[in-house]
Design a protein around this motif. Structure first.
Motif, short mmCIF file in Angstrom:
data_model
loop_
_atom_site.label_atom_id
_atom_site.label_comp_id
_atom_site.label_asym_id
_atom_site.label_seq_id
_atom_site.Cartn_x
_atom_site.Cartn_y
_atom_site.Cartn_z
N ALA A 115 0.78 -1.05 0.03
CA ALA A 115 0.05 0.07 0.11
C ALA A 115 0.89 1.22 -0.05
N ALA A 116 1.97 1.16 0.58
CA ALA A 116 2.86 2.35 0.78
C ALA A 116 3.30 2.56 -0.51
N ASP A 117 4.04 1.58 -1.20
CA ASP A 117 4.49 1.62 -2.54
C ASP A 117 3.41 2.40 -3.54
N ALA A 118 2.10 1.63 -3.44
CA ALA A 118 1.13 2.29 -4.40
C ALA A 118 1.00 3.70 -4.37
N ILE A 119 0.95 4.31 -2.96
CA ILE A 119 0.83 5.73 -2.92
C ILE A 119 1.73 6.48 -3.07
N ASN A 120 3.18 5.75 -2.72
CA ASN A 120 4.30 6.68 -3.45
C ASN A 120 4.34 6.77 -4.97
N GLU A 121 3.71 5.75 -5.46
CA GLU A 121 3.80 6.14 -7.00
C GLU A 121 2.78 6.76 -7.51
N LEU A 122 1.62 7.31 -6.52
CA LEU A 122 0.53 8.35 -7.14
C LEU A 122 1.08 9.66 -7.15
N PRO A 123 0.61 10.49 -8.20
CA PRO A 123 0.93 12.06 -8.16
C PRO A 123 0.88 12.40 -7.01
#
Length: 433
Positions: A242-250
């Motif tokens: 989840a942390a990785d996914a959020i870091n990839e968001l604009p």
């Protein structure tokens, strides 16, 4: 004697009446989907005098031969209009991609086999092997046709016209999350939208699938959702993913998504976002099975059995901790099973467990796992307090070179677990409808 025809050979064949007069030429075949049964031909689309018209299947006397014979040369010349739920074999299937369920890949249908049975002509097989004449133009393998049962595929993927009558792709829900992620990464936008609609029916499966996606594919699919919808998926993902996914968001979308997360998941995600994503701290799982020295083997085993919320990959060991969560020892579940159930944990644990700091590079963690044959490595702070555990699957995901991921995958072994039970093969005794 079985009567079989192939669509590619039928198209543009002349339609003739009983007197041999040419009425028009075949443009398409219309079929009706029947759930687990083979699709039944219900009519033809014929080109007559520059327009496409409909002919009911009952008007066809014979599909075989160089000409298609009609019972009567009389044709309703009103322009053909597709009805709700109708599937046109040439327009909707031939040349389009289908999902090979057993091999979990998108393949193209190069021809369609139809067989005459007591109920009428029905679709029984697809050929997904590229014809030799197309090899030089399109690349890839070619050769003799490879006829396979229609029921081996999920056809019409991304075909909105028939979605209502097809219903959900039930078999896709039985595929592994990694397999579904592979399909999504290969699918175009329309195809991926329909696969995701099916996966969305199971929120836990949906989260697992997003965990398996490559970052660029994950971002592409998440960006099409609202902040609240992204949070719904991320709330069910493992905290590190989840942390990785959020870091990839604009940047502008990260805080709204974080605000929409449940408090517990938000705390975990924020903790992990404070570490370098390629370090042990950035990759670790925060939920760890711990026990105190006074616990006995039987209690630790019972706790492991009840730890249903923990990531299974992290649940390979029990960690012995002190009052301030200092790491005192470790024992694997296998060792617990082989130990005396009444023995105190402090008597059976390894008192000098291998460990890593949160800033340890993932490559160094991989070396530790290799040197000591470990599936997990605990992550501790400067006071030796356990923070989390890093698992071998996360380490492999981080250290496998990018060009390895783009390699052609190895051939899959024969696989039938997710296949439907299609009944008799297409050319055997026909099933009852």
């Amino acid at each position: 004697m079985e009567r079989v025809v192939h669509l590619a050979g039928l198209l543009r064949r002349p339609l003739v009446g009983g007197d041999g007069e040419v009425v028009g030429r075949l443009s398409d075949l219309i079929v009706r989907l029947r759930g687990r049964d083979y699709p039944l031909v219900t009519g033809l689309v014929a080109r007559v005098g520059g327009r496409e018209v409909f002919l009911p299947a009952e008007q066809v006397a014979d599909l075989e031969g160089q000409r298609i014979t009609l019972v009567s040369p009389r044709v309703d010349l009103r322009h053909f209009e597709r009805r709700e739920g109708e599937v046109l074999l040439r327009a909707d299937v031939l040349g389009h991609r289908v999902i090979d369920v057993a091999d979990v890949e998108l393949v193209r249908a190069y021809d369609i086999e139809l067989e005459q049975r007591p109920d009428g002509w029905m679709v029984t097989c697809l050929d997904t092997r590229r014809p030799p004449r197309l090899r030089g133009v399109m690349g890839g393998r070619g050769g003799q046709p490879d006829w396979r049962d229609w029921k081996s595929f999920e056809p019409l993927i991304g075909h909105t016209r028939s979605a209502r009558v097809r219903g959900p792709f039930a078999r896709l829900g039985r595929l592994k999350p990694a397999d579904l992620a592979d399909l999504l990464e290969e699918a175009n936008r329309t195809e991926s939208h329909e696969i995701l609609q099916t996966v969305h029916a199971d929120p836990e499966l949906e989260a697992d699938v997003f965990e398996e996606l490559e970052p660029d594919s994950q971002l592409r699919l998440l960006r099409e959702r609202t902040d609240a919808e992204i949070a719904q998926v991320i709330a069910r993902m493992r905290a590190d993913d989840a942390a990785d996914a959020i870091n990839e968001l604009p940047q502008a979308r990260r805080q709204p998504v974080l605000d929409a997360l449940p408090a517990g998941q938000r705390t975990k995600v924020l903790t992990l976002m404070g570490f370098n994503p390629s370090s042990a701290g950035g990759l670790m799982a925060l939920d760890v099975l711990t026990a105190t020295g006074s616990a006995r083997v039987a209690e630790a085993l019972r706790a492991a059995g009840e730890a249903r919320t923990l990531q299974p990959e992290a649940l390979t060991s029990v960690y012995l901790v002190g009052e301030e969560k200092q790491l005192l020892g470790v024992i694997t579940l296998v060792e617990l099973l082989q130990a005396d159930p009444k023995a105190p944990l402090e008597d059976v644990v390894d008192r000098d467990p291998v460990r890593a700091g949160p800033d340890t590079d993932v490559e160094d963690v991989a070396l530790l796992m290799t040197d000591y044959n470990l599936l997990t490595v605990p992550v501790v702070d400067d006071e030796d307090r356990i923070l989390g555990v890093i698992t071998v699957d996360d380490v492999l995901d981080a250290v496998i070179p990018e060009d390895w991921r783009r390699r052609e995958p190895a051939p899959r072994p024969p696989h039938h677990a997710d296949e439907p039970t299609p009944g008799p093969p297409p050319h055997d005794t026909p099933p009852h409808s």
